[in-house]
Design a protein around this motif. Structure first.
Motif, PDB file in Angstrom:
ATOM      1  N   THR A   1       0.853  -1.066  -0.072  1.00  0.00           N
ATOM      2  CA  THR A   1      -0.102  -0.107   0.081  1.00  0.00           C
ATOM      3  C   THR A   1       0.910   1.385   0.081  1.00  0.00           C
ATOM      4  O   THR A   1       1.906   1.175   0.167  1.00  0.00           O
ATOM      5  CB  THR A   1      -0.775   0.131   1.326  1.00  0.00           C
ATOM      6  OG1 THR A   1      -0.119  -0.231   2.701  1.00  0.00           O
ATOM      7  CG2 THR A   1      -1.751  -1.032   1.071  1.00  0.00           C
TER       8      THR A   1
ATOM      9  N   ASN B   1      -6.858   7.016   1.203  1.00  0.00           N
ATOM     10  CA  ASN B   1      -7.000   5.553   0.876  1.00  0.00           C
ATOM     11  C   ASN B   1      -5.603   5.206   0.959  1.00  0.00           C
ATOM     12  O   ASN B   1      -5.201   4.019   0.311  1.00  0.00           O
ATOM     13  CB  ASN B   1      -7.422   5.436  -0.458  1.00  0.00           C
ATOM     14  CG  ASN B   1      -8.636   5.339  -0.952  1.00  0.00           C
ATOM     15  OD1 ASN B   1      -9.415   5.523   0.309  1.00  0.00           O
ATOM     16  ND2 ASN B   1      -9.339   5.585  -2.071  1.00  0.00           N
TER      17      ASN B   1
ATOM     18  N   THR C   1      -4.846   1.155   1.979  1.00  0.00           N
ATOM     19  CA  THR C   1      -5.694   0.321   1.416  1.00  0.00           C
ATOM     20  C   THR C   1      -5.417   0.408  -0.180  1.00  0.00           C
ATOM     21  O   THR C   1      -5.636  -0.616  -0.973  1.00  0.00           O
ATOM     22  CB  THR C   1      -7.282   0.572   1.448  1.00  0.00           C
ATOM     23  OG1 THR C   1      -7.518   1.785   1.133  1.00  0.00           O
ATOM     24  CG2 THR C   1      -7.717   0.003   2.736  1.00  0.00           C
TER      25      THR C   1
ATOM     26  N   GLY D   1      -8.577   5.657  -5.994  1.00  0.00           N
ATOM     27  CA  GLY D   1      -9.397   6.775  -5.530  1.00  0.00           C
ATOM     28  C   GLY D   1      -8.755   7.834  -5.007  1.00  0.00           C
ATOM     29  O   GLY D   1      -9.509   8.716  -4.330  1.00  0.00           O
TER      30      GLY D   1
ATOM     31  N   PHE E   1     -13.131   7.439  -4.071  1.00  0.00           N
ATOM     32  CA  PHE E   1     -13.834   6.121  -3.957  1.00  0.00           C
ATOM     33  C   PHE E   1     -12.947   5.121  -3.519  1.00  0.00           C
ATOM     34  O   PHE E   1     -11.598   5.437  -3.446  1.00  0.00           O
ATOM     35  CB  PHE E   1     -14.592   5.472  -5.406  1.00  0.00           C
ATOM     36  CG  PHE E   1     -13.330   5.806  -6.336  1.00  0.00           C
ATOM     37  CD1 PHE E   1     -12.452   4.519  -6.643  1.00  0.00           C
ATOM     38  CD2 PHE E   1     -13.471   6.456  -7.478  1.00  0.00           C
ATOM     39  CE1 PHE E   1     -11.455   4.782  -7.631  1.00  0.00           C
ATOM     40  CE2 PHE E   1     -12.343   6.528  -8.440  1.00  0.00           C
ATOM     41  CZ  PHE E   1     -11.298   5.543  -8.532  1.00  0.00           C
ATOM     42  N   GLU E   2     -13.443   4.046  -2.959  1.00  0.00           N
ATOM     43  CA  GLU E   2     -12.781   2.926  -2.503  1.00  0.00           C
ATOM     44  C   GLU E   2     -11.902   2.455  -3.614  1.00  0.00           C
ATOM     45  O   GLU E   2     -12.397   2.194  -4.434  1.00  0.00           O
ATOM     46  CB  GLU E   2     -13.441   1.858  -1.797  1.00  0.00           C
ATOM     47  CG  GLU E   2     -14.349   2.296  -0.606  1.00  0.00           C
ATOM     48  CD  GLU E   2     -13.108   2.703   0.665  1.00  0.00           C
ATOM     49  OE1 GLU E   2     -12.361   1.804   0.836  1.00  0.00           O
ATOM     50  OE2 GLU E   2     -13.422   3.810   1.290  1.00  0.00           O
TER      51      GLU E   2
ATOM     52  N   HIS F   1     -13.068   0.229  -6.679  1.00  0.00           N
ATOM     53  CA  HIS F   1     -14.302   0.326  -7.008  1.00  0.00           C
ATOM     54  C   HIS F   1     -14.652   1.494  -7.849  1.00  0.00           C
ATOM     55  O   HIS F   1     -16.002   1.954  -7.717  1.00  0.00           O
ATOM     56  CB  HIS F   1     -15.027   0.567  -5.576  1.00  0.00           C
ATOM     57  CG  HIS F   1     -15.080  -0.842  -4.552  1.00  0.00           C
ATOM     58  ND1 HIS F   1     -15.992  -1.798  -4.506  1.00  0.00           N
ATOM     59  CD2 HIS F   1     -14.126  -1.276  -3.752  1.00  0.00           C
ATOM     60  CE1 HIS F   1     -15.617  -2.555  -3.841  1.00  0.00           C
ATOM     61  NE2 HIS F   1     -14.569  -2.494  -3.347  1.00  0.00           N
TER      62      HIS F   1
END
Length: 281
Positions: A56, A66, A69, A81, A119-120, A123
């Protein structure tokens, strides 16, 4: 370039207010084609086990949206994202008022550090120059070298791209095409020529001289098909028989910058196009 030979054609002028036609030897910033080079270096480092695409971003650059992640793979394929600094109104105003300002990577990513993620990871899909500024910072950390030296040692020298450079100043060689672009650092900084881009096209789309066959295949296999209208993998886009990177960047002022590189696997064919300041090659 094809089995029957090669040819180069130009139209327009070298810049606004100029009369001289562009030439194949004219230098120009290649815009987001730089991202294909940044991603190739990232894949090469992964191939050498110097980093992992599943790590990450916060391992290398903490504090990003983010960050815990979004993996390096997500940054490379634009599904992290993480917002693009080019969408920030304050940044846009500064670029208009001082277009010659040299932005550091830290300044650019700092623009979006406190913003919410779009966004995640995984996704959604959104073109973000921030992703590639971050990847450049990671490449420097992992190699312990300046990004300009990394490009020279891992791409330009091995492929014989003697007229390409990752610049450390705002100056362009002569002759050059005139225009203004909003992309910075490993997102759009490289200066090159049409002949060198032909060489790069062969290396990018076949992996020859850059990556092992298995790594190149991983690049092709990673194509995202779920987020129309754009299909993007690690800086290699695909539609039917065409492998390409195409980006029409927002220009400061009325002009726009277009950088495209196309490759048809069979028969061997490279099409390279750069429209800059009114000229096309």
């Amino acid at each position: 370039m094809s089995p029957r030979g090669s040819g180069t054609g130009t139209s327009g002028t070298r810049g606004k207010g100029e009369t001289e036609q562009p030439s194949a030897t004219a230098a120009t910033r290649i815009g987001s084609l730089t991202k294909t080079m940044t991603a190739s270096i990232l894949l090469h480092l992964a191939e050498q086990k110097r980093l992992s695409l599943t790590e990450t971003i916060d391992k290398y650059v903490p504090g990003m949206p983010n960050g815990s992640t979004a993996t390096l793979r997500r940054l490379a394929d634009m599904s992290s994202g993480i917002p693009s600094y080019t969408a920030d109104a304050g940044w846009q105003q500064q670029v208009v008022s001082d277009p010659d300002k040299a932005w550091t990577p830290q300044e650019l990513i700092g623009i979006v550090k406190d913003k919410p993620a779009d966004f995640e990871p995984g996704h959604g899909w959104a073109y973000s120059n921030t992703n590639y500024v971050l990847l450049g910072m990671i490449i420097e950390q992992v190699t312990g070298e300046n990004i300009a030296d990394v490009f020279q040692e891992r791409l330009f020298e091995p492929l014989g791209m003697s007229h390409s450079v990752f610049p450390t100043t705002s100056q362009l060689p002569t002759p050059h095409l005139s225009g203004i672009t909003d992309q910075g650092m490993p997102a759009g900084e490289v200066i090159s020529t049409l002949d060198d881009l032909t060489t790069w096209g062969a290396g990018l789309f076949t992996g020859t001289g850059i990556l092992e066959p298995a790594t190149q295949q991983e690049r092709h296999d990673s194509i995202i098909r779920d987020f129309p209208p754009s299909y993007c993998d690690t800086a290699l886009q695909h539609r039917r028989l065409w492998n390409r990177h195409q980006r029409q960047g927002r220009m400061v002022g009325p002009r726009r910058d277009h950088s495209r590189l196309h490759h048809v696997p069979l028969p061997q064919l490279h099409l390279r196009h750069h429209g800059h300041g009114g000229g096309q090659q």
